[in-house]
Design an enzyme around this catalytic site. Structure first.
Site: not given
Ligand code: NAG
Ligand code: NAG
Ligand code: NAG
Ligand code: NAG
Ligand code: NAG
Ligand code: NAG
Ligand code: NAG
Ligand code: NAG
Length: 706
Positions: A186, A257
């Site tokens: 991320e 995710e």
């Protein structure tokens, strides 16, 4: 910030092929095309679940993996935890709960795949985002940017892990279970903070990873500008609705995710996400060309020791399909299992058919996949939150429940509807086995209040806390002594802090505490009575985990920032640049009195213990509950501290930090069975703020409808 923040930023995963796109020829190879990952030459729809090996025990792994498989998962995804594996530069630890190779081999033994997210920055609500604290002291280091010292250590660790995997034959190309691997995590949400040092770092990380020649795709989270041969995937709650798809037609749509719940910080309630809502968004993602969905978390587990990041509670994603103890949480587990089965029934059609979508009404939509030979699969979406809808599809009338997706693996019959839960709910049963109410069975040890005269580390200023403690302890004593000779009738001790808790003592007497909250510092003002002449002030500054996210983590400042005595709102004594004495950690920690072999190094009380007393260690011996049910301690009568069983920390507790309804965020604390022996188990608690150990109970945990 809330889950929306994570959703907004949880965007892109990048897959970089060592050999380029296209189809893999070699046996065991992994590649991809615009539709999906391709394993052994076959496209795949893959359901994946995150299970982090250090958040459970090797004894739990086989059963967790078996339950994941039975729940219809194909892949287990885990991060790799750098700060566990390399506690000192070049010194490695892969034992016990840190035995990554054993974990992966357990997964392989059950015929499942692995997605290995090496990072090595992982965030993961893990202390310091997974970085070992020694990185902080590497001269000139700037984490996660185009910075030579950082790149050196990142490459060093990544290489270490890749070589370990290769030497054990664990990559798919070697016949092993690892089909995907991740570098960075991320990154895009902080990239801008690094200005010119961001983009070259991304390119370097990609090239470095690819250069390690694992021959399985690498993923890189959140990198829309990632180099070619890179696949964007989505992290978040609702990727079916928000994800704009891969950035090239040659890349598959992956959801790395999918949040089954959300992490919990002290002072908040658990976040529960319904099985229906999860199923809706997974089905939608698959209907919109998705081919890989990972549940974050499938099993959250326990943040043992001091390993959670700032303010994160000890239980991790207890609301996941497998709860903290590894027990099945219904209806989540069962409903998702049915969803996976419905999709697997038609996966060939989904992977090879032509996709069309058309409206069935104002808020209704059909998504149909058809193959030339005539096989057909359909998703009928009713996006009306409040009303049932009746629709005509292929000349058959279907009733669609509100906010639901119906799956028709043959375009004729609904085999699964996301809003129709057939699985029975279950409940957790907590069975008290033993209380510890006998005051004579406990022993206590009062830790020392450190005064200036007891310290050897001195400084003429307020020191930053973690660069002083090196994260060896949550605790740092800030002490001073001073001559009081100015007139003041009502002096106030004023403290400002960027740590998490402060406990103040004046002339060996406890005078008060305060704490901050997730992402908020704090201050405290305590009315005091000063001696004429010499006075001692000691402030215990406490951290509850290092921050685990954001840019420039190496520059994070914590600890006390202002200490003064005020009189009528004016500063009487300013101690900012004063002669301070420091001590890292508590005496009991230094003596390691939570270990059986070190118990004798402390002077334990002979008589009844006292309750509601700060900075006190308590110990008692107990027998393990019979049977195999998971074990938990009910610490509801305690305040704040840490607990050890047979020398192993089962985590921090913080009962006295209440949520908006006045309840603690967590009262039950998991004691893994493997930490216990049949009898004579040593329980040690460090109670920091005052509690009553006489009301602690030992419990077994089970579920209804097991
Ligand atoms: C990593 O660094 C250590 C020293 O900290 C060194 O011994 C080792 O060879 C390095 N490994 C790699 C793969 O560079
Ligand atoms: C992601 O998880 C949520 C619930 O956590 C669920 O509603 C959604 O369907 C899942 N989506 C995918 C693609 O896994
Ligand atoms: C899904 O894939 C098809 C090709 O199979 C493509 O035409 C379509 O645009 C894709 N849809 C989305 C939402 O990516
Ligand atoms: C459902 O409606 C909401 C609100 O209009 C919209 O944001 C969402 O994208 C829609 N979802 C689907 C699957 O059509
Ligand atoms: C939708 O239909 C079901 C029966 O199929 C019924 O139980 C339910 O009450 C209906 N819901 C609404 C909002 O009308
Ligand atoms: C639906 O019925 C119409 C006529 O009633 C027919 O022309 C059409 O082929 C039918 N469609 C399907 C998919 O069976
Ligand atoms: C201050 O601490 C010293 C030990 O460092 C102790 O000898 C002295 O008595 C203390 N003074 C007061 C006023 O408590
Ligand atoms: C925990 O123990 C307290 C007594 O100390 C009791 O009131 C409470 O019900 C227990 N909680 C659970 C979940 O067993």
């Amino acid at each position: 910030m809330g889950w929306w923040w994570r959703l907004y930023w949880g965007l892109v995963v990048v897959i970089m092929m060592e050999v380029g796109g296209g189809h893999a020829e070699g046996v065991g190879g992994v590649t991809y095309d615009g539709r999906s990952l391709i394993i052994n030459g076959k496209r795949k729809i893959l359901f994946s679940g995150s299970i982090h090996y250090p958040r459970s025990t090797p004894q739990m792994w086989p059963s967790l993996i078996a339950k994941a498989k039975k729940g219809g998962l194909d892949v287990i995804q885990t991060y790799v935890f750098w700060n566990l594996h390399e506690p000192q530069p070049g010194q490695y630890d892969f034992k016990g709960r840190y035995d990554l190779v054993r974990f992966i081999k357990n997964i392989q033994a059950q015929g499942m795949y692995v997605c290995l997210r090496i990072g090595p920055f992982i965030e993961a609500e893990w202390n310091y985002g997974g970085f070992p604290f020694w990185l902080h002291d590497v001269p000139g280091i700037v984490y996660r940017s185009d910075n030579e010292p950082f790149k050196f250590y990142m490459q060093n660790f990544t290489t270490k892990i890749v070589n370990l995997m290769k030497s054990e034959g664990l990559y798919a190309s070697q016949g092993g279970p690892i089909i995907l691997s991740q570098i960075e995590n991320e990154y895009q949400n902080i990239e801008a903070a690094f200005h010119k040092k961001g983009p070259p770092y991304v390119r370097w990380a990609a090239k470095m990873a690819v250069g390690l020649k694992t021959s399985v795709p690498w993923v890189m989270c959140k990198q829309t500008d990632a180099p070619d041969l890179v696949i964007n995937t989505c992290n978040g709650f609702t990727c079916g609705e928000t994800f704009r798809g891969p950035n090239s037609p040659n890349k598959p749509s992956l959801w790395t995710e999918n949040w089954t719940s959300y992490y919990q910080v002290y002072g908040t309630k658990p976040y529960t996400r319904s099985a229906e809502d999860i199923a809706f968004h997974v089905a939608l993602f698959i209907a919109r060309n998705g081919s890989y969905v990972n549940y974050y978390m499938y099993h959250g587990g326990t943040n043992f020791g001091r390993k959670s990041s700032a303010y994160i509670i000890t239980a991790y994603y207890d609301q996941a399909p497998l709860d903290e103890y590894g027990l099945i949480r219904q209806p989540k587990w069962g409903h998702l299992k049915e969803l996976h089965a419905a999709i697997k029934l038609c996966s060939t059609t989904l992977l090879h058919g032509v996709r069309r979508s058309f409206s069935l009404g104002e808020k209704q939509e059909a998504i149909v996949f058809e193959e030339r030979e005539g096989s057909c699969a359909a998703f009928l979406i009713n996006n009306d939150t409040h009303n049932n809808a009746t629709v005509q599809f292929r000349n058959i009338s279907f009733k669609l429940l509100p906010k639901s997706i119906s799956i028709l693996p043959n375009c004729k019959k609904i085999t699964f509807n996301t809003a129709q839960v057939n699985t029975k709910y279950n409940n957790r049963i907590i069975t008290p086995v033993q209380t510890f109410g006998s005051a004579n069975s406990w022993k206590e040890f009062n830790d020392v209040i450190v005064n200036f005269g007891d310290t050897s580390l001195k400084s003429k200023r307020l020191l930053e806390q973690t660069s002083t403690t090196k994260d060896k302890s949550d605790y740092l004593w800030y002490t001073l002594r001073f001559q009081h000779n100015l007139p003041c009738t009502k002096p106030i001790l004023h403290v400002e802090s960027l740590a998490h808790v402060a406990r103040a003592f004046l002339n060996n007497i406890y005078i008060g505490s305060a704490n901050g909250r997730f992402r908020q510092g704090f201050s405290m003002d305590i009315p005091i009575m000063l001696n004429k002449g010499m006075n001692n002030i000691s402030i215990l500054s406490v951290i509850v985990g290092l921050k685990g996210s954001g840019a420039y983590l190496e520059r994070r400042v914590t600890g006390l920032t202002t200490v003064e005595i005020q009189c009528n709102k004016k500063v009487l004594y300013d101690f900012k640049n004063y002669k301070w004495g420091y001590k890292v950690g508590l005496l009991g920690e230094e003596l390691k009195i939570y270990k059986k072999t070190k118990l004798g190094d402390a002077v334990w009380s002979k008589n009844r213990i006292s309750t509601n007393q700060i900075l006190t260690w308590y110990k008692i011996f107990f027998n393990a509950p019979k049977g195999n049910d998971p074990v938990a301690l009910n610490l509801s009568s305690m305040g704040k501290g840490e607990t050890w069983v047979n020398g192993q920390s089962i985590g921090r507790y913080w009962i006295s930090f209440h949520d908006s309804e006045g309840k603690p965020s967590q009262i039950m604390y998991h004691v893994p069975r493997s930490f216990l022996k049949a009898s004579g188990n040593l329980l040690v608690l460090l109670e920091e703020s005052g509690g009553n150990p006489l009301q602690i109970s030992l419990n077994t945990v089970s579920i209804t409808n097991a």
